[in-house]
Design a protein around this motif. Structure first.
Motif, mmCIF file in Angstrom:
data_model
loop_
_atom_site.group_PDB
_atom_site.id
_atom_site.type_symbol
_atom_site.label_atom_id
_atom_site.label_comp_id
_atom_site.label_asym_id
_atom_site.label_seq_id
_atom_site.Cartn_x
_atom_site.Cartn_y
_atom_site.Cartn_z
ATOM 1 N N ALA A 1 0.865 -1.085 0.122
ATOM 2 C CA ALA A 1 -0.129 0.240 0.154
ATOM 3 C C ALA A 1 0.871 1.288 -0.028
ATOM 4 O O ALA A 1 0.571 2.250 -0.825
ATOM 5 C CB ALA A 1 -1.040 -0.002 1.254
ATOM 6 N N ALA B 1 -8.154 -5.473 -2.869
ATOM 7 C CA ALA B 1 -8.463 -4.682 -2.274
ATOM 8 C C ALA B 1 -7.643 -3.116 -2.935
ATOM 9 O O ALA B 1 -8.311 -2.385 -3.178
ATOM 10 C CB ALA B 1 -8.929 -4.597 -0.954
ATOM 11 N N ILE B 2 -6.495 -3.477 -2.335
ATOM 12 C CA ILE B 2 -5.587 -2.377 -2.898
ATOM 13 C C ILE B 2 -5.419 -1.996 -4.384
ATOM 14 O O ILE B 2 -5.673 -0.909 -4.957
ATOM 15 C CB ILE B 2 -4.270 -2.283 -2.194
ATOM 16 C CG1 ILE B 2 -4.141 -2.604 -0.642
ATOM 17 C CG2 ILE B 2 -3.194 -1.491 -2.986
ATOM 18 C CD1 ILE B 2 -3.145 -3.191 -0.094
ATOM 19 N N GLU C 1 -6.608 -8.625 0.878
ATOM 20 C CA GLU C 1 -5.967 -7.311 1.106
ATOM 21 C C GLU C 1 -5.150 -6.843 -0.308
ATOM 22 O O GLU C 1 -5.618 -5.779 -0.707
ATOM 23 C CB GLU C 1 -4.923 -7.510 2.100
ATOM 24 C CG GLU C 1 -5.537 -8.068 3.385
ATOM 25 C CD GLU C 1 -5.418 -9.389 3.659
ATOM 26 O OE1 GLU C 1 -5.676 -10.246 2.785
ATOM 27 O OE2 GLU C 1 -5.531 -9.566 5.177
ATOM 28 N N ARG D 1 -7.971 -2.836 -6.518
ATOM 29 C CA ARG D 1 -9.025 -2.339 -7.023
ATOM 30 C C ARG D 1 -9.236 -0.977 -6.828
ATOM 31 O O ARG D 1 -9.649 -0.218 -7.950
ATOM 32 C CB ARG D 1 -10.371 -3.019 -6.567
ATOM 33 C CG ARG D 1 -10.649 -4.240 -7.396
ATOM 34 C CD ARG D 1 -11.913 -5.098 -6.789
ATOM 35 N NE ARG D 1 -11.671 -6.472 -7.073
ATOM 36 C CZ ARG D 1 -11.332 -7.379 -6.308
ATOM 37 N NH1 ARG D 1 -11.423 -6.989 -4.758
ATOM 38 N NH2 ARG D 1 -11.322 -8.420 -6.381
ATOM 39 N N GLN D 2 -8.869 -0.301 -5.515
ATOM 40 C CA GLN D 2 -8.994 1.035 -5.453
ATOM 41 C C GLN D 2 -7.997 1.633 -6.281
ATOM 42 O O GLN D 2 -8.478 2.811 -6.432
ATOM 43 C CB GLN D 2 -8.449 1.099 -3.783
ATOM 44 C CG GLN D 2 -8.525 2.304 -3.272
ATOM 45 C CD GLN D 2 -7.784 2.461 -1.825
ATOM 46 O OE1 GLN D 2 -7.423 1.430 -1.144
ATOM 47 N NE2 GLN D 2 -7.247 3.692 -1.661
ATOM 48 N N HIS D 3 -7.030 1.007 -6.664
ATOM 49 C CA HIS D 3 -6.003 2.148 -7.527
ATOM 50 C C HIS D 3 -6.009 1.512 -8.848
ATOM 51 O O HIS D 3 -5.239 2.166 -9.754
ATOM 52 C CB HIS D 3 -4.530 2.093 -6.979
ATOM 53 C CG HIS D 3 -4.404 2.558 -5.570
ATOM 54 N ND1 HIS D 3 -4.158 3.688 -5.286
ATOM 55 C CD2 HIS D 3 -4.456 1.810 -4.235
ATOM 56 C CE1 HIS D 3 -4.146 3.994 -4.080
ATOM 57 N NE2 HIS D 3 -4.234 2.943 -3.520
ATOM 58 N N LYS D 4 -7.119 0.560 -9.347
ATOM 59 C CA LYS D 4 -7.317 0.383 -10.703
ATOM 60 C C LYS D 4 -5.781 -0.273 -11.318
ATOM 61 O O LYS D 4 -5.510 0.257 -12.435
ATOM 62 C CB LYS D 4 -7.852 1.287 -11.453
ATOM 63 C CG LYS D 4 -9.270 1.937 -11.218
ATOM 64 C CD LYS D 4 -9.852 3.073 -12.109
ATOM 65 C CE LYS D 4 -11.305 3.119 -11.844
ATOM 66 N NZ LYS D 4 -11.672 3.679 -10.425
#
Ligand code: PLP
Length: 364
Positions: free
Chosen positions: A118, A145-146, A142, A148-151
């Motif tokens: 992250a 999720a990171i 985890e 997807r958040q930052h594509k």
């Protein structure tokens, strides 16, 4: 009692007759590049291991290269990968002109630490290469999720993890593309170089299929830039002979690992964590000890073969000096490299041999 670190001859002697029959058939039919054996293997591998579709390739490095091409990584792009892995994990980034950015790993599993991942993200980050090292799945919830958040485009390097599962799902089904190696020492090994590419997305799969044969769908028409990433027929033929045995080989690796986990009782030795989310296939069984070199020497005297996997983390490799990392950049990876030693773990080991290794360690 002698316990080699690895002895490939046992498995190949046991399969000699069916293997040579399959290779002979391929020879006689001159099915040398791709062809029916490779197609059969792709179907068998996909159905046995739970993948929608698979492409056979000519090494484990090739599908990583192809995945980097498809992801569109290029100059100025940063892609994050763990520092503690085999170097091939990141070669594809250099081939497309992107910049490897390393992140530290977890002490317990040697896998990418989501918290370190992250903080490595910058506006230039375009992707992540996750490795399921030593057969142990990384923390995919985890990590995804990171991502997807930052594509970010995610490549799973499953070279050491054929058959491994994360929360019951086969590794390779979390990211955008997944890669396998059939190098002879891997859990499923060919009689030469080999690898595979997996993508659930049909467009990515089709693109990889075209890149594999010089960017073409029709011979001599090249719609996209490609290369030669074809699996050869002999590998397909041998892997078809071996694949039905993989489940039993994996079960045996797990039994050996269980014996090590229960039997090794050495103060200061750290055994690999077995977190509940991962169902490892134990490509390696790697322990750590502060006097690693002395422990290794002691085991050599007991006629136990060991290996250092890996002695130098990627951020300290000479070829990456230009990236500007130094000692201290990734303390967990550096400590792992300085203290790790890998024990014999291959399906043909006998319980007596495993117990001999354990006795050797416990007498250190
Ligand atoms: C073996 C391996 C590869 C691929 O190696 P090849 O020798 O090209 O088949 C990639 N990543 C990891 C982590 C590996 O262990």
């Amino acid at each position: 009692m002698k316990v080699p670190f690895l002895d490939l001859s046992l498995q190949h002697r046991a399969l000699r007759e069916p293997a040579l029959a399959a290779l002979t058939a391929t020879y006689d039919a001159t099915r040398f590049c791709l062809g029916k054996d490779v197609e059969d293997f792709e179907h068998n591998f996909a159905s046995t291991l739970g993948y929608p579709r698979v492409l056979g390739m000519n090494s484990g490095t090739s599908p990583l290269h192809v995945a980097c091409m498809i992801a569109g990584f290029g100059p100025g792009d940063e892609v994050i990968a763990p520092s503690f892995t085999f170097i091939s994990t990141v070669w594809g980034l250099d081939y497309v002109g992107a910049t490897p950015v390393f992140a530290d790993v977890e002490a317990g599993t040697f896998n990418l630490d989501p918290a370190k991942l992250a903080v490595a993200i910058t506006p230039k980050t375009k992707g992540i290469i996750v490795v399921h090292l030593f057969g142990q799945p990384a923390r995919m919830d985890e990590i995804m999720a990171i991502a997807r958040q930052h594509k970010l485009f995610v490549i799973e390097d499953c070279a050491q993890a054929v058959g491994a599962r994360y929360q019951g799902t086969p590794v390779g089904l979390f990211g955008d593309a997944a890669t396998f190696s059939f190098y002879p020492t891997k859990n499923l090994g060919g009689c030469g170089e080999g690898g595979a590419f997996v993508a659930q997305d049909e467009a990515i799969h089709t693109r990889a299929r075209h890149i594999r044969v010089h960017g073409s769908d029709r011979r001599y028409y090249h719609d996209i830039v490609g290369g030669n990433f074809r699996m050869d027929g002999f590998q397909g033929a041998l892997l078809n002979v071996k694949l039905p045995h993989l489940a039993a080989w994996t079960a045996r690796r797990r039994a050996i690992a269980g014996r090590y986990l229960a039997g090794i009782k050495l103060a200061e030795a750290r055994l690999p964590d077995q977190p509940g989310y991962g169902q490892s296939v134990f490509h390696q069984f790697t322990i750590r000890h502060p006097q690693r070199d002395a422990l290794r020497e002691h085991l050599t005297k007991h006629e136990v073969g060991t290996d250092l996997i890996y002695p130098v983390p990627l951020h300290l490799q000479k070829c990456y000096a230009v990236l500007g990392y130094g000692p201290g950049s990734f303390p967990v990876a550096e400590k792992a490299a300085a203290t790790c030693v890998s024990l014999p773990i291959f399906p043909e080991l006998t319980d007596a041999q495993v117990d001999h290794v354990i006795a050797g360690i416990n007498s250190f």
